[in-house]
Every structure is written in C-alpha cells, then in structure tokens.
Design a protein around this motif. Structure first.
Motif, PDB file in Angstrom:
ATOM      1  N   ALA A   1       0.813  -1.213   0.000  1.00  0.00           N
ATOM      2  CA  ALA A   1       0.000   0.000   0.000  1.00  0.00           C
ATOM      3  C   ALA A   1       0.848   1.266   0.000  1.00  0.00           C
ATOM      4  O   ALA A   1       0.310   2.370  -0.053  1.00  0.00           O
ATOM      5  CB  ALA A   1      -0.937   0.000   1.202  1.00  0.00           C
ATOM      6  N   GLY A   2       2.174   1.102   0.081  1.00  0.00           N
ATOM      7  CA  GLY A   2       3.056   2.246   0.058  1.00  0.00           C
ATOM      8  C   GLY A   2       3.384   2.825   1.413  1.00  0.00           C
ATOM      9  O   GLY A   2       3.990   3.900   1.505  1.00  0.00           O
ATOM     10  N   ASN A   3       2.999   2.134   2.516  1.00  0.00           N
ATOM     11  CA  ASN A   3       3.326   2.608   3.856  1.00  0.00           C
ATOM     12  C   ASN A   3       4.810   2.389   4.139  1.00  0.00           C
ATOM     13  O   ASN A   3       5.336   1.299   3.894  1.00  0.00           O
ATOM     14  CB  ASN A   3       2.500   1.857   4.910  1.00  0.00           C
ATOM     15  N   LEU A   4       5.477   3.409   4.659  1.00  0.00           N
ATOM     16  CA  LEU A   4       6.867   3.275   5.091  1.00  0.00           C
ATOM     17  C   LEU A   4       6.846   2.651   6.476  1.00  0.00           C
ATOM     18  O   LEU A   4       6.287   3.217   7.417  1.00  0.00           O
ATOM     19  CB  LEU A   4       7.557   4.635   5.121  1.00  0.00           C
ATOM     20  N   LYS A   5       7.446   1.451   6.630  1.00  0.00           N
ATOM     21  CA  LYS A   5       7.317   0.682   7.861  1.00  0.00           C
ATOM     22  C   LYS A   5       8.658   0.132   8.332  1.00  0.00           C
ATOM     23  O   LYS A   5       9.633   0.086   7.578  1.00  0.00           O
ATOM     24  CB  LYS A   5       6.345  -0.491   7.650  1.00  0.00           C
ATOM     25  N   THR A   6       8.647  -0.315   9.600  1.00  0.00           N
ATOM     26  CA  THR A   6       9.789  -1.049  10.144  1.00  0.00           C
ATOM     27  C   THR A   6       9.630  -2.526   9.789  1.00  0.00           C
ATOM     28  O   THR A   6       8.601  -2.945   9.234  1.00  0.00           O
ATOM     29  CB  THR A   6       9.858  -0.892  11.670  1.00  0.00           C
ATOM     30  N   LEU A   7      10.615  -3.307  10.150  1.00  0.00           N
ATOM     31  CA  LEU A   7      10.553  -4.744   9.853  1.00  0.00           C
ATOM     32  C   LEU A   7       9.424  -5.434  10.599  1.00  0.00           C
ATOM     33  O   LEU A   7       8.955  -6.489  10.179  1.00  0.00           O
ATOM     34  CB  LEU A   7      11.893  -5.402  10.209  1.00  0.00           C
ATOM     35  N   THR A   8       8.977  -4.853  11.718  1.00  0.00           N
ATOM     36  CA  THR A   8       7.909  -5.469  12.514  1.00  0.00           C
ATOM     37  C   THR A   8       6.545  -4.856  12.218  1.00  0.00           C
ATOM     38  O   THR A   8       5.581  -5.109  12.940  1.00  0.00           O
ATOM     39  CB  THR A   8       8.210  -5.347  14.012  1.00  0.00           C
ATOM     40  N   GLY A   9       6.440  -4.049  11.160  1.00  0.00           N
ATOM     41  CA  GLY A   9       5.141  -3.548  10.724  1.00  0.00           C
ATOM     42  C   GLY A   9       4.687  -2.243  11.339  1.00  0.00           C
ATOM     43  O   GLY A   9       3.532  -1.844  11.153  1.00  0.00           O
ATOM     44  N   ASP A  10       5.557  -1.556  12.068  1.00  0.00           N
ATOM     45  CA  ASP A  10       5.184  -0.261  12.637  1.00  0.00           C
ATOM     46  C   ASP A  10       5.336   0.831  11.582  1.00  0.00           C
ATOM     47  O   ASP A  10       6.309   0.838  10.832  1.00  0.00           O
ATOM     48  CB  ASP A  10       6.060   0.067  13.845  1.00  0.00           C
ATOM     49  N   GLN A  11       4.390   1.748  11.540  1.00  0.00           N
ATOM     50  CA  GLN A  11       4.448   2.834  10.569  1.00  0.00           C
ATOM     51  C   GLN A  11       5.442   3.903  11.021  1.00  0.00           C
ATOM     52  O   GLN A  11       5.484   4.277  12.192  1.00  0.00           O
ATOM     53  CB  GLN A  11       3.068   3.466  10.391  1.00  0.00           C
ATOM     54  N   VAL A  12       6.226   4.394  10.078  1.00  0.00           N
ATOM     55  CA  VAL A  12       7.210   5.442  10.352  1.00  0.00           C
ATOM     56  C   VAL A  12       6.534   6.798  10.174  1.00  0.00           C
ATOM     57  O   VAL A  12       5.835   7.035   9.187  1.00  0.00           O
ATOM     58  CB  VAL A  12       8.423   5.317   9.409  1.00  0.00           C
ATOM     59  N   LEU A  13       6.750   7.699  11.148  1.00  0.00           N
ATOM     60  CA  LEU A  13       6.087   8.994  11.126  1.00  0.00           C
ATOM     61  C   LEU A  13       7.005  10.081  10.563  1.00  0.00           C
ATOM     62  O   LEU A  13       8.226  10.011  10.665  1.00  0.00           O
ATOM     63  CB  LEU A  13       5.644   9.391  12.537  1.00  0.00           C
ATOM     64  N   GLY A  14       6.374  11.085   9.973  1.00  0.00           N
ATOM     65  CA  GLY A  14       7.108  12.214   9.426  1.00  0.00           C
ATOM     66  C   GLY A  14       6.164  13.368   9.170  1.00  0.00           C
ATOM     67  O   GLY A  14       4.978  13.326   9.500  1.00  0.00           O
ATOM     68  N   TYR A  15       6.697  14.396   8.559  1.00  0.00           N
ATOM     69  CA  TYR A  15       5.914  15.592   8.267  1.00  0.00           C
ATOM     70  C   TYR A  15       5.615  15.665   6.775  1.00  0.00           C
ATOM     71  O   TYR A  15       6.496  15.454   5.951  1.00  0.00           O
ATOM     72  CB  TYR A  15       6.688  16.845   8.665  1.00  0.00           C
ATOM     73  N   PRO A  16       4.366  16.002   6.398  1.00  0.00           N
ATOM     74  CA  PRO A  16       4.090  16.250   4.979  1.00  0.00           C
ATOM     75  C   PRO A  16       4.787  17.526   4.530  1.00  0.00           C
ATOM     76  O   PRO A  16       5.156  18.374   5.349  1.00  0.00           O
ATOM     77  CB  PRO A  16       2.557  16.395   4.940  1.00  0.00           C
ATOM     78  N   VAL A  17       4.966  17.649   3.229  1.00  0.00           N
ATOM     79  CA  VAL A  17       5.681  18.794   2.665  1.00  0.00           C
ATOM     80  C   VAL A  17       4.695  19.713   1.975  1.00  0.00           C
ATOM     81  O   VAL A  17       3.796  19.266   1.243  1.00  0.00           O
ATOM     82  CB  VAL A  17       6.760  18.316   1.670  1.00  0.00           C
ATOM     83  N   ASP A  18       4.825  20.998   2.212  1.00  0.00           N
ATOM     84  CA  ASP A  18       3.989  21.996   1.547  1.00  0.00           C
ATOM     85  C   ASP A  18       4.309  21.999   0.055  1.00  0.00           C
ATOM     86  O   ASP A  18       5.472  22.132  -0.339  1.00  0.00           O
ATOM     87  CB  ASP A  18       4.258  23.377   2.140  1.00  0.00           C
ATOM     88  N   THR A  19       3.294  21.836  -0.778  1.00  0.00           N
ATOM     89  CA  THR A  19       3.515  21.712  -2.219  1.00  0.00           C
ATOM     90  C   THR A  19       3.997  23.011  -2.845  1.00  0.00           C
ATOM     91  O   THR A  19       4.571  23.001  -3.940  1.00  0.00           O
ATOM     92  CB  THR A  19       2.217  21.267  -2.915  1.00  0.00           C
ATOM     93  N   VAL A  20       3.775  24.144  -2.171  1.00  0.00           N
ATOM     94  CA  VAL A  20       4.185  25.435  -2.721  1.00  0.00           C
ATOM     95  C   VAL A  20       5.617  25.765  -2.309  1.00  0.00           C
ATOM     96  O   VAL A  20       6.466  26.080  -3.145  1.00  0.00           O
ATOM     97  CB  VAL A  20       3.224  26.558  -2.265  1.00  0.00           C
ATOM     98  N   THR A  21       5.893  25.678  -1.000  1.00  0.00           N
ATOM     99  CA  THR A  21       7.216  26.057  -0.497  1.00  0.00           C
ATOM    100  C   THR A  21       8.213  24.913  -0.509  1.00  0.00           C
ATOM    101  O   THR A  21       9.428  25.134  -0.481  1.00  0.00           O
ATOM    102  CB  THR A  21       7.103  26.596   0.940  1.00  0.00           C
ATOM    103  N   GLY A  22       7.729  23.656  -0.529  1.00  0.00           N
ATOM    104  CA  GLY A  22       8.614  22.506  -0.464  1.00  0.00           C
ATOM    105  C   GLY A  22       9.195  22.274   0.912  1.00  0.00           C
ATOM    106  O   GLY A  22      10.109  21.461   1.082  1.00  0.00           O
ATOM    107  N   LYS A  23       8.659  22.945   1.943  1.00  0.00           N
ATOM    108  CA  LYS A  23       9.150  22.828   3.311  1.00  0.00           C
ATOM    109  C   LYS A  23       8.258  21.893   4.123  1.00  0.00           C
ATOM    110  O   LYS A  23       7.053  21.819   3.903  1.00  0.00           O
ATOM    111  CB  LYS A  23       9.202  24.196   3.995  1.00  0.00           C
ATOM    112  N   ALA A  24       8.884  21.184   5.079  1.00  0.00           N
ATOM    113  CA  ALA A  24       8.130  20.292   5.950  1.00  0.00           C
ATOM    114  C   ALA A  24       7.194  21.103   6.840  1.00  0.00           C
ATOM    115  O   ALA A  24       7.572  22.146   7.375  1.00  0.00           O
ATOM    116  CB  ALA A  24       9.083  19.461   6.802  1.00  0.00           C
ATOM    117  N   GLN A  25       5.977  20.607   7.012  1.00  0.00           N
ATOM    118  CA  GLN A  25       4.978  21.300   7.823  1.00  0.00           C
ATOM    119  C   GLN A  25       5.126  20.855   9.280  1.00  0.00           C
ATOM    120  O   GLN A  25       4.362  20.038   9.790  1.00  0.00           O
ATOM    121  CB  GLN A  25       3.575  21.004   7.283  1.00  0.00           C
TER     122      GLN A  25
END
Length: 419
Positions: free
Chosen positions: A112-136
């Motif tokens: 499904a495209g989820n970024l995960k660890t080997l044990t199935g935990d989802q990795v967290l991060g910040y989405p990027v603003d499509t205009v500025t290209g900076k992490a929100q």
C-alpha cells in the motif's frame, strides 16, 4: 558468616550474566543499545548498632540501565536505510495506534506504500507543503505513505534559463558587402541551442533560440525561428547587451517574456500558448568559442511514481516516470529529557514513560537532534571485547559466591558433628 550474603551474590552474578548474555546476543542487532547491571550493597537495619560493628547482608541488583552511546555506522547502499548520528529516535505508530521509538532505520514499504519497520510499525514524518517545499512542522507527525499508483500532474513551462558563451570575436550577423574583402552574412543557425518546453497538457514543444550579433557593439539579437518571413532580420524577440567585461548588462538582467505556440499538440483547439520568462543572465560574451553550458526549464509531462529514497536530511524523495524527483515528506525525530527512562519493549523499540518525559518532535539537525546518514544503518553499540571480560568477571563472582556457600556448609557440618 551466613548463607545469605553468598546466596545474594549468586543471584546478583546470575542476573549480571543474563544482562551480558543479552548484550552479546544482540551484538549484530541494528540500533541496539547495550545494558549494564548496577549493584547495590545490602545492609541489615539494626537499631543501636555500634559504629564499625555492622556487617552487610550481601548485594542486590539496583537497576539494569541502558547505555545510549552512539553505535558505529555502516554504509549499506539501500535507499530506504537511514542512520541517526547523534541524539534522537525515529517516531513510530504501532498497529494498536500507540507510539513507539527506535534507532533502527532499516525501513521498507508494503504494497500500500506505507513506510514501515521490519515489525510492521508505521514510520512517522511531516508532509511537505507543495508550494514552499518545506516540511509542515507545525502539525503532529503522521504516517508516511507513498502509494505505488501515485501520479504527478503535468506542469506547463513558466521559466527557461540559458547558460552559454557567445564568441566575442564573431562577425556582425548581417555581414558587410562593402568591406574588402566582403564579409558574408552569418547564417542565423550558427549560434543556436534548443530544448523542450511543455504546454498545459504536458505535451513537449521544441524551443529553439538563435543568437545573431547586431551592428550595435556588444549586442546580440535573439530569434526563436529560422524562418525569416516569420521573424525578419532586425525584428528579434529580444536583444541582449554586454558590458566591457563580457557580462550581460544591466545587472541584474531582467527576464524576457516569450510566447510560443504549442505546435506539437494535435488537439483542436490546441492549448493556450506557452508563456514563459527567458532568463539570459548567465549568457556571457568572452573571446572563446561558442559553447552551451546548460539549459533549464521548469515544466514536465505527467508521470507515475516509480520509487522512493531517503536523503541525508530525512527528506523522502519520490522518483517519477517523467524524470522528476520531488520531496514528498520528511522524517520526524524525537528527543527526550531522560532517555534512560525509556522502557524497552523488544523489536528494537522503546516507549515513553514518566521517567523519560514526553517526546519532543522535530527535524534532523534542529535543536538537540542529530544528523541523518542515508543509505546506512547504526550498528549495535555492544563492545564484544568488554562484554567477554565482564562475563569472565561475573563468572568468577558466581564461583566465589558458590565457594562461600560450600565453606559455610563445612563450618555447619563441623558444629553439628561436635560431641
């Protein structure tokens, strides 16, 4: 002498050997942090005991503490591996929705495209603003998801930049028939370059740029076609002048607005003209041969995502079939007031406790957070040599406590056999 002291020594040495064995077993575990057994002297509380007359009753294990020193970093070349160099933990969301933290950056993606660890935990991060290209970073970290079917819409060209050198020794393009000998006209195609620009539907249209030296000193005319019935000599789309040093003037050189018909689009009616700003500020006029160094434009056709990779600052970069690479998110890191207070839950994970304090989320290289190294993993920080020495010491302590019990037993036997 009693059995109690020696028995406590056996228990403490046994617990120490458990900790050492656990460290050795995980010497190859990515992101593992070694533990250490902390011992405490045990004393009997005897009211009124004379100073210097009290005898301890053995030893107890005060705590098993984690050692969060940096592990070595090994390059793997895997585009989804990332190592933390310094302070911080990757933030995870476990299948039950609770939070966890890890130092192991050997990530992967599911179908499904989820970024995960080997044990199935989802990795967290910040989405990027499509205009500025900076992490929100003003919002809480969210699971990083990069769908394999994710597409990128076409983008029309709005900017074109040309980097080239025009030969200062070139003759005037119109030539000079009155000169002796006569100087022939220079064909318009002599000094030219081309690149593709894109209309609103992402269809490529070739853009040709031809430079003709004018009769005005240090000035060149710019044409977009060889057809002189469309653009007659002396009627260019733009002109560019150079100073005595061969650099464009004025400085900074303003962009030139150009409109180009979308000639390669077969639809009727065709999309609107491609209107873009032509930047010629990197064009020079030096006494060397004509050379095109680089041409750039900011449009592209539509594309589908073909893969992702993680860069050194934690940015997750997606590659698309149209050749464009775009940052789609940035990994979040967490720091703690007291990392020693984190509770290990296995599978290279820790959870926050009252002793550790709350997680403070942020980006790599900000605040107290360390840096990231892409295509690498942090090794276990277990020092095998030290652990083997510790194991021998713990073995000697165990044997000595056992010998103390044996000696005490012999003393009791002697007392029992008195007649």
């Amino acid at each position: 002498m009693s059995f109690q002291q020696a028995l406590s020594g056996l228990n403490a040495a046994s617990r120490n050997l458990d900790v050492i064995g656990h460290n050795i077993a995980n010497s190859g575990t990515t992101g593992f942090k070694a533990s250490r057994t902390e011992f405490s002297e045990a004393m009997a509380s005897a009211s009124g005991s004379a100073s210097g007359q009290s005898v301890g009753i053995g030893v107890s294990v005060g705590a098993v503490t984690q050692q969060f020193k940096q592990g070595g970093i090994t390059s793997t070349g895997n585009n989804l591996d990332v190592a933390i160099n310094g302070n911080g933990f990757f933030m995870l969301r476990q299948p039950d929705g609770s939070s966890a933290f890890t130092r192991a950056g050997n990530f992967n993606t599911d179908k499904a495209g989820n970024l995960k660890t080997l044990t199935g935990d989802q990795v967290l991060g910040y989405p990027v603003d499509t205009v500025t290209g900076k992490a929100q970073t003003g919002q809480p970290p969210v699971p990083m998801v990069f769908s394999p079917g994710q597409t990128m819409a076409a983008k029309t060209t709005t900017e074109v930049s040309v980097n080239m050198n025009l030969d200062a020794r070139a003759q005037v393009g119109a030539g000079d028939a009155a000169a002796t000998p006569p100087i022939p006209a220079t064909p318009r195609a002599t000094y030219g370059t081309s690149l593709n620009v894109y209309d609103t539907q992402g269809v490529a249209t070739p853009l040709s740029l031809y430079f003709v030296k004018s009769a005005t000193a240090n000035t060149w005319e710019v044409y977009t076609t060889l057809d002189e019935t469309v653009q007659a000599p002396g009627s260019p789309v733009a002109t560019i002048a150079f100073d005595a040093s061969g650099n464009p003037t004025p400085n900074p050189l303003p962009a030139i607005n150009i409109s180009l018909d979308a000639t390669n689009n077969p639809n009727n009616p065709t999309p609107a003209t491609i209107d873009f700003a032509l930047d010629l500020s990197k064009v020079t006029q030096f006494g060397t041969k004509f050379a095109v160094n680089d041409n750039k434009q900011n449009g592209y056709t539509a594309g589908s995502m073909t893969g992702i990779s993680i860069s050194g600052d934690g940015s997750v970069v997606a590659s698309y079939s149209n050749g464009v690479k775009r940052t789609e998110g940035q990994l979040a890191l967490a720091s703690f007031t007291n990392p020693q207070g984190l509770a290990s839950t296995g599978n290279n994970k820790w959870v926050a406790t009252a002793e550790s304090g709350l997680a403070v989320a942020g980006l790599a290289q900000t605040g107290t957070l360390g840096t990231l190294q892409a295509g690498a993993l942090e090794d276990s920080n277990v020092d095998l040599t030290a652990e083997l020495v510790n194991m021998m010491t713990a073995q000697r302590a165990y044997q000595s406590s056992a010998q103390a019990i044996k000696t005490q037993d012999q003393v009791f036997s002697t007392l029992v056999n008195l007649r």
